[in-house]
Scaffold this active site. Structure first.
Site, mmCIF file in Angstrom:
data_model
loop_
_atom_site.group_PDB
_atom_site.id
_atom_site.type_symbol
_atom_site.label_atom_id
_atom_site.label_comp_id
_atom_site.label_asym_id
_atom_site.label_seq_id
_atom_site.Cartn_x
_atom_site.Cartn_y
_atom_site.Cartn_z
ATOM 1 N N CYS A 29 -24.926 24.401 5.360
ATOM 2 C CA CYS A 29 -24.221 25.414 4.615
ATOM 3 C C CYS A 29 -24.950 26.729 4.819
ATOM 4 O O CYS A 29 -26.150 26.768 4.990
ATOM 5 C CB CYS A 29 -24.186 25.051 3.132
ATOM 6 S SG CYS A 29 -25.794 24.613 2.481
ATOM 7 N N PHE B 157 -26.055 8.626 -0.504
ATOM 8 C CA PHE B 157 -25.070 8.280 -1.531
ATOM 9 C C PHE B 157 -25.727 7.660 -2.765
ATOM 10 O O PHE B 157 -25.193 6.708 -3.365
ATOM 11 C CB PHE B 157 -24.001 7.334 -0.977
ATOM 12 C CG PHE B 157 -23.040 7.992 -0.037
ATOM 13 C CD1 PHE B 157 -22.191 9.000 -0.473
ATOM 14 C CD2 PHE B 157 -22.975 7.598 1.293
ATOM 15 C CE1 PHE B 157 -21.302 9.611 0.391
ATOM 16 C CE2 PHE B 157 -22.082 8.201 2.166
ATOM 17 C CZ PHE B 157 -21.248 9.217 1.717
ATOM 18 N N ALA B 158 -26.889 8.191 -3.150
ATOM 19 C CA ALA B 158 -27.613 7.656 -4.311
ATOM 20 C C ALA B 158 -26.993 8.208 -5.586
ATOM 21 O O ALA B 158 -27.445 9.217 -6.140
ATOM 22 C CB ALA B 158 -29.090 8.007 -4.217
ATOM 23 N N ARG B 159 -25.963 7.543 -6.046
ATOM 24 C CA ARG B 159 -25.240 7.980 -7.245
ATOM 25 C C ARG B 159 -24.365 6.835 -7.723
ATOM 26 O O ARG B 159 -24.075 5.887 -6.982
ATOM 27 C CB ARG B 159 -24.394 9.215 -6.942
ATOM 28 C CG ARG B 159 -23.321 8.973 -5.886
ATOM 29 C CD ARG B 159 -22.730 10.266 -5.392
ATOM 30 N NE ARG B 159 -21.548 10.046 -4.562
ATOM 31 C CZ ARG B 159 -21.160 10.868 -3.607
ATOM 32 N NH1 ARG B 159 -21.850 11.954 -3.356
ATOM 33 N NH2 ARG B 159 -20.069 10.617 -2.906
#
Length: 262
Positions: A107, A244-246
């Site tokens: 970004c 994707f640690a959630r």
């Protein structure tokens, strides 16, 4: 209201066609210039905070500066938009910044150069381990939004957590900048990142993994996704990559031996 936040009038449009006039908070990024040994090196769109840390983190991540002891002085202009570093440098790495630039998938668009050379010789064999329980404890704490994110939804965050529980957190509009800042702050405090765990909010592309490798960080955890080259780089460099640690689930992509179920 944070100095980096500005309120502007907007129109909120809803799915049912309803419109609402209100004020919203937006982030105010600035162009920050980095000068090395009297010459302008690079400009980046960034939050003008922790600029000294950003300079140290960026230059050490690129191998331009090899040790904090090489730095003679760091100064930040009164308006926060210029950073001046005087240092002994690695000329080969500095030249690569101009000769072998790669436009990254970041970004705010990042530029990195030193993907080859020293990095291909690295393999992180640090005997660092992380229990499943501590992994989720770190993720849950990291997931707590900052005041700046609450107001704007427009910043990335990076945290370094050390073995003794000490933690450093930085944030920026760019995910690359956030990592450079948090690593730079650690270096300025003379902290050894070899036994630190890096948590980030953004996706784990190759250049993000390489930043970690340049500071011998063995475990990198993100709330977001990773790319194929991010995975390949982590496998090659000996980094345990977690994405994707959630939501009570995560993916371990490489070197899972560091995640202990005991």
């Amino acid at each position: 209201m944070s100095e980096f936040v500005k309120q502007i009038p907007i129109i909120s449009l809803y799915k049912d066609g309803k419109q609402e006039q209100r004020e919203d908070c937006v982030i105010q990024e600035k162009r920050v210039a980095l000068y090395l040994n009297g010459h302008k090196l690079i400009s980046t769109m960034s939050l003008p905070q922790d600029q000294d840390a950003y300079a140290v983190g960026f230059l050490m991540s690129e191998g331009v500066i090899e040790s904090l002891q090489d730095i003679t002085s760091i100064a930040v202009s009164d308006d926060g938009l210029n950073v001046y570093v005087q240092s002994r440098i690695n000329e080969d790495s500095l030249n690569n910044l101009f000769n072998e630039k790669t436009l990254t998938s970041g970004c705010c668009v990042g530029v990195s150069a030193n993907f080859e050379g020293k990095i291909v010789e690295r393999f992180i064999s640090t005997p660092l381990s992380l229990s499943v329980q501590r992994l989720w404890s770190l993720v849950e704490r990291f997931s707590s939004p900052t005041d700046l994110f609450d107001k704007t939804g427009c910043v990335h965050k990076a945290s370094l957590v050390f073995e003794n529980g000490y933690e450093i957190t930085s944030q920026d509009v760019g995910r690359h900048n956030a990592i450079d800042k948090v690593v730079g702050r650690a270096k300025l405090q003379n902290l050894d990142t070899t036994y630190a765990i890096l948590l980030v909010s953004g996706r784990l592309s190759m250049e993000m993994v390489i930043k970690a490798a340049m500071h011998d960080i063995a475990i990198v955890i993100s709330k977001s996704a990773t790319t194929e080259l991010g995975i390949k780089s982590a496998q090659l460099l000996g980094i345990t990559l977690v994405g994707f640690a959630r939501d009570k689930r995560c993916n371990i992509y490489t070197h899972p031996h560091r995640i202990s179920h005991a």
